[in-house]
Design an enzyme around this catalytic site. Structure first.
Site: not given
Lengths: 603, 217
Positions: B129-130
Site C-alpha cells: 500500500p502507498h
C-alpha cells in the site's frame, strides 16, 4: 513544375502566419489579382516585374517626400531666422515640444529617431511598418528641425520612406522578403534624393537597414535610388546637393588624416555618449513633454550665439566648403562643441530627428578645425589641401564612428566629390574612426536599442531564424494520451504497439494532468507485479513547464534547457492539451528553417 | 585565471569545444595558450547567451544502504488479529515513528483511497500500500514500514492469495518513490527473500539482510 496558384499567405493564417482563431475554408476568396500568373511563365518566385514596378513607384514617392520635407524645413527655418532674441530662444523649445507631441500623442509612436524601427521591421517583422509611420516623424521633424532643433532629416525621411515601401508592399500583397526589400527601396530613394547620390542611398539601405548584400535585393534598390535621384534633380536642379565640391589632397595630407581618423573616432564617441547621457537626464525630468521643451530652450539660447550650431546645419557646412578662408580655429571649435552639445540635447530629449546630418556637420567642423590647427603647427603637412577637403573627410569619419557605417560615409563623399582621389584619405579616416569608436561603443546608435530588446536579427542570424519559429512549427498532434488511472501494466500493453516515448496524461474529466516519460518508469514497467499496482498518476511528471502553441522557439528552447526535459506539453490558452514538442524535433525544425532561409542558395 | 578544463566545466561544454573555439578565434587565451581570464570568459558567455554552470551536473548516486536506511526509518510490526487491509494500513501509519501527529489522519485517508482505487497486492502474499502521490509535505525522508500478519488478510489479490507481508513505502518525491520501488522490486525478486522478510525476528535483522543484497546498480 506547376506554379502554385494559392496565395503565399494561407487564408487561415493571420499577418504573421499564425493560425487565426476563427477561419473558414472559404475565407478570403478575394481575387488574388496581381499574383495570378499564367502557368507557362514559370513559378511565382521568379516574377520580379511587379517588384521592379513597385520599386519605381517607391523611388518616386520617397524622392518626392524627401524633397518636400527638406524644402519645407528650409523655408520654415529661414522664416524664423530673423526673430528677436526672446523668440529665438523659445522657438526650438516649442518646436521640440510640438515634435514630441505629434509623434507620441497624435501618431501614437514611441519617440526616438525612427531608424531602429525600420531595422526592426526588416529584421523581425517581415517588413511590416504601420501606415502612420509614413507621416509621424515626417511631420514631427518638420516642427522640430524647422524650429531649430539640432537634428537631421535623413532619419525621419528614412523612417517615412521605409513605411511607404512597406505600405506599397502590403497593397501588392507581397511576401515578407519582397516587402522588406521595398522598405529598403524607400530608404534608398530617400537618402539618394537628399544627397543627390544614388549609390549612397543604395549602400546605406544595404549596410544599415537590410544588413544583407544579396543580389536579389540590389536591382530594386538601384532602381529606387536612381528614380529618386532623377526626381530630385528634376525638382531641385542637377547637383543640387550642397556637398558637391572639388576635392584636393596630397600625400602629406594622408599622414594628417591618420590623426584626423583617430580624432573623429573620439568625437564620435563623445556624440554617442552625449546623446545617451542627455537621454538619461531627460528621463529624470517628470512629464514626458517637459524635457524636450527645457532642452529646446538651451538649444535656442546657444543658437542665438552660434546659429550655425542649431537646425539641420548644412548652411555652415556649405560655408566651409565654399569659402577659401577658414572660419578661424576658435570659432570652428566653438561651433563643433556647440553642435555636439545641441544635438545631444535635441535627440536625447526624444524630439524627432535624425543623426545623419549632425554627423556630417560635426564632422565637417571637426575636419576644418583640425586643418586650422595643423596648418598653424605643421604647415608643411596641410599647405596644399584647402579646409574644405578636410571638412569633407571629417564628415565621413563621423558617419563611420557614430553610425558604424563606414561604407556609407565613404560612398557619400566619393559620390558628391565626383572623384576617386578621395578614396585613400577617406578609407584611412573612416576605418580608424570606426575602430576607435567601437573600442568604446560596441553598437551604433541605431542598433543599440535593438540589441537590448533582442530585435537585431540580421539575415541568416540565429535570432532571425529562431524568430520565425514557434512551437507550432514542431508541434506533434498525433500523440496518444493516457488516463491517469491506468496501471503501468496496462500502459505496457499500449507501449507494445506504440512508438511513443512520451505520453500526455489526462485526468478523468479530460483535463491535462501531466506527462509520462517511458524512460523514467522503465524499471517499474518491466516488473509485472509492481507494474500492476503502480498507477500512472503516481509516477507522472507534473512539474514540467508547459508551452503555448505560439510560444517563440527561443522560449521553448530555454524551457527545455532549464527543465532538462526532452519533451514538453503544449496547452492552448484555456489549458487544454494540444500536442507535444520534442526537443530533438525542434532542433530538426530549426535546421530545416536554416536551410529554407539560406539566401546564398538563391544566388 | 582558469585553465581549459575549468573553462569547459564552467561553460558545460567538452574541453574539445573550448580548444576549438580558441583555435577559431572566438576565445582568446592568455599568452601561455592554456589559461583563460575568467571574467572575460563569463562576459563573453553572457553576451552570447550561453549559460554558465556553477554546480556540478552529476546527480548524486543513490547510496548503497538506501533501502536498508529506509526500512530503519519505518515502522515494524507483527500482528495477529487484523481483519482487513484498512486495519493493517491504519496500524502501520499509527506506528510510524517519523510522522507528525496531525498528518497521520490525512496520510491514512490518502493511502486508503488509493487502495480502493486499485488493489496493491503484488501476489504471493505481499502487499504494497502507498499514498496516491508523492510528494507529501509531511514526509521528509524515504521510509519503508513493515507489517507481518500471522493471520492472512484478504487483499483482493489477483492471484487470490491472502496477504501476510505488508510493506508501506513513503517518499518525499516521485523520483525517490520510484527508486524505492525499483530497489524493493529487485529485492523481492530474489528467491528466498520474501520468506526471510516474513520470518526475520527484528527490524535490525531485516536491515542487515537487505544490506547484504547486492543491488544491480
Amino acid at each position: 513544375m506547376e506554379s502554385t496558384d494559392q496565395s503565399l499567405e494561407s487564408d487561415q493564417a493571420d499577418v504573421q502566419g499564425r493560425p487565426r482563431a476563427s477561419s473558414t475554408a472559404g475565407g478570403r476568396q478575394r481575387a488574388h489579382g496581381l499574383r495570378q500568373f499564367p502557368k507557362f511563365l514559370g513559378p511565382q518566385e521568379e516574377h520580379w516585374e511587379y517588384l521592379i514596378l513597385a520599386a519605381i513607384v517607391v523611388g518616386l514617392a520617397s524622392g518626392a517626400s524627401a524633397v518636400a520635407l527638406r524644402s519645407a524645413v528650409h523655408r520654415i527655418f529661414t522664416l524664423l531666422a530673423g526673430l528677436e532674441i526672446q523668440w529665438a530662444i523659445l522657438t526650438p523649445a516649442i518646436g521640440a515640444l510640438l515634435g514630441v507631441l505629434i509623434v507620441r500623442d497624435v501618431f501614437r509612436e514611441r519617440s526616438g529617431h525612427g531608424v531602429p524601427d525600420v531595422i526592426r521591421a526588416v529584421g523581425v517583422e517581415g517588413g511590416r511598418m504601420p501606415l502612420r509611420a509614413i507621416f509621424s516623424r515626417w511631420v514631427g521633424s518638420l516642427a522640430n528641425v524647422g524650429a531649430g532643433g539640432s537634428a537631421g532629416l535623413e532619419g525621419p525621411i528614412v523612417h517615412s520612406a521605409g513605411a511607404l515601401g512597406s505600405a506599397i508592399g502590403g497593397w501588392m500583397r507581397l511576401d515578407d522578403r519582397r516587402r522588406s526589400i521595398l522598405v529598403g527601396c524607400g530608404v534608398a530613394g530617400g537618402i539618394s534624393a537628399i544627397f543627390d547620390a544614388p549609390m549612397t542611398g543604395l549602400i546605406f539601405a544595404m549596410e544599415v537597414i537590410l544588413g544583407e548584400w544579396a543580389t536579389l535585393s540590389v536591382v530594386p534598390l538601384v532602381i529606387s535610388a536612381v528614380v529618386a535621384t532623377e526626381l530630385s534633380r528634376g525638382l531641385m536642379g542637377h547637383k543640387h546637393s550642397f556637398l558637391h565640391a572639388p576635392f584636393v589632397m596630397e600625400l602629406p595630407d594622408l599622414g594628417a588624416c591618420i590623426f584626423l581618423g583617430l580624432l573623429a573616432g573620439l568625437i564620435s564617441v563623445c556624440l554617442s555618449k552625449g546623446i545617451g547621457k542627455a537621454h538619461l537626464l531627460a528621463r529624470r525630468i517628470p512629464g514626458g513633454s517637459l524635457a524636450p521643451f527645457v532642452f529646446g530652450l538651451v538649444v535656442g539660447a546657444i543658437g542665438c550665439a552660434l546659429p550655425l550650431a542649431i537646425g539641420e546645419g548644412y548652411e555652415g557646412v556649405q560655408h566651409l566648403l565654399d569659402s577659401r578662408e577658414s572660419l578661424g580655429l576658435g570659432l570652428g571649435l566653438a561651433i563643433l562643441g556647440a553642435k555636439l552639445f545641441t544635438t545631444s540635447l535635441t535627440l536625447g530629449s526624444g524630439a524627432p530627428g535624425g543623426i545623419f546630418a549632425p554627423c556630417l556637420v560635426s564632422g565637417a567642423f571637426l575636419g576644418a578645425s583640425f586643418h586650422d590647427a595643423v596648418s598653424r603647427l605643421l604647415p608643411q603637412w596641410t599647405s596644399i589641401a584647402p579646409t574644405g577637403s578636410y571638412a569633407i573627410v571629417g564628415m565621413s569619419g563621423l558617419v563611420a564612428g557614430v553610425m558604424h557605417a563606414p561604407l556609407t560615409g565613404i560612398f557619400l563623399v566619393m559620390e558628391v566629390t565626383d572623384g576617386y582621389d578621395v578614396i585613400l584619405p577617406l578609407m584611412i579616416v573612416s576605418v580608424l574612426s570606426l575602430l576607435v569608436a567601437r573600442r568604446f561603443e560596441r553598437h551604433s546608435l541605431y542598433t543599440e536599442e535593438l540589441v537590448e530588446s533582442g530585435d537585431l536579427a540580421r539575415p541568416g542570424s540565429d535570432r532571425r531564424i529562431a524568430s520565425n519559429l514557434t512551437a507550432m512549427d514542431a508541434l506533434e498532434l498525433e500523440v496518444v494520451p493516457i488516463t491517469e488511472s491506468l496501471t503501468l501494466a496496462a500502459l505496457g500493453t499500449i507501449v507494445r504497439t506504440s512508438s511513443q516515448d512520451h505520453f500526455p496524461v489526462l485526468a478523468a474529466d479530460g483535463t491535462f494532468a501531466g506527462m509520462l516519460e517511458l524512460a523514467a518508469v522503465r524499471a517499474q514497467m518491466l516488473d509485472p507485479a509492481f507494474a500492476r499496482i503502480t498507477l500512472v498518476s503516481e509516477v507522472m511528471d507534473t512539474e514540467m513547464p508547459t508551452l503555448e502553441p505560439e510560444a517563440p522557439a527561443h522560449l521553448a528552447l530555454d524551457a527545455f534547457q532549464a527543465s532538462g526535459r526532452t519533451a514538453l506539453p503544449v496547452l492552448d490558452t484555456e489549458g487544454k492539451f494540444v500536442g507535444i514538442v520534442q526537443k530533438a524535433k525542434l532542433l530538426d525544425t530549426y535546421r530545416r528553417e536554416l536551410l529554407a532561409q539560406d539566401l546564398t542558395l538563391e544566388g | 585565471m582558469i585553465d581549459i578544463e575549468e573553462a569547459a566545466t564552467l561553460l558545460d561544454v567538452p574541453a574539445w569545444t573550448i580548444r576549438r573555439w580558441i583555435r577559431q578565434g572566438l576565445l582568446s587565451p592568455e599568452s601561455d595558450g592554456v589559461h583563460l581570464n575568467r571574467e572575460r570568459l563569463e562576459l563573453w558567455a553572457k553576451r552570447h547567451g550561453l549559460k554558465l554552470r556553477s554546480k556540478p551536473r552529476a546527480s548524486p548516486a543513490t547510496p548503497h544502504d538506501f533501502l536498508a536506511d529506509a526500512v530503519a526509518r519505518g515502522a515494524f510490526l507483527d500482528a495477529s488479529d487484523l481483519g482487513s487491509a484498512s486495519e493493517a494500513i491504519a496500524c502501520l501509519v499509527e506506528a510510524h515513528p517519523g510522522l507528525e501527529p496531525d498528518s497521520r489522519e490525512e496520510l491514512l485517508e490518502d493511502i486508503i483511497s488509493r487502495e480502493r482505487q486499485a488493489s496493491t497486492a503484488l501476489g504471493n502474499g505481499i502487499a504494497l500500500p502507498h499514498p496516491r502521490r508523492a510528494p507529501k509535505r509531511w514526509i521528509r525522508e524515504p521510509s519503508i514500514s513493515i507489517l507481518r500478519s500471522s493471520r492472512p488478510i484478504d487483499w483482493a489479490a489477483l492471484d487470490g492469495q491472502p496477504v501476510q507481508l505488508v510493506l508501506l513505502p513513503l517518499a518525499p518525491k516521485i523520483r525517490v518513490h520510484l527508486e524505492l520501488l525499483s530497489r524493493l522490486s529487485f529485492a523481492l525478486g530474489i528467491p528466498g527473500i520474501p520468506t526471510q522478510l516474513r520470518e526475520a525476528p527484528t527490524q535490525e535483522d531485516i536491515c542487515t539482510l537487505i544490506r547484504g543484497i547486492k543491488m544491480q546498480r
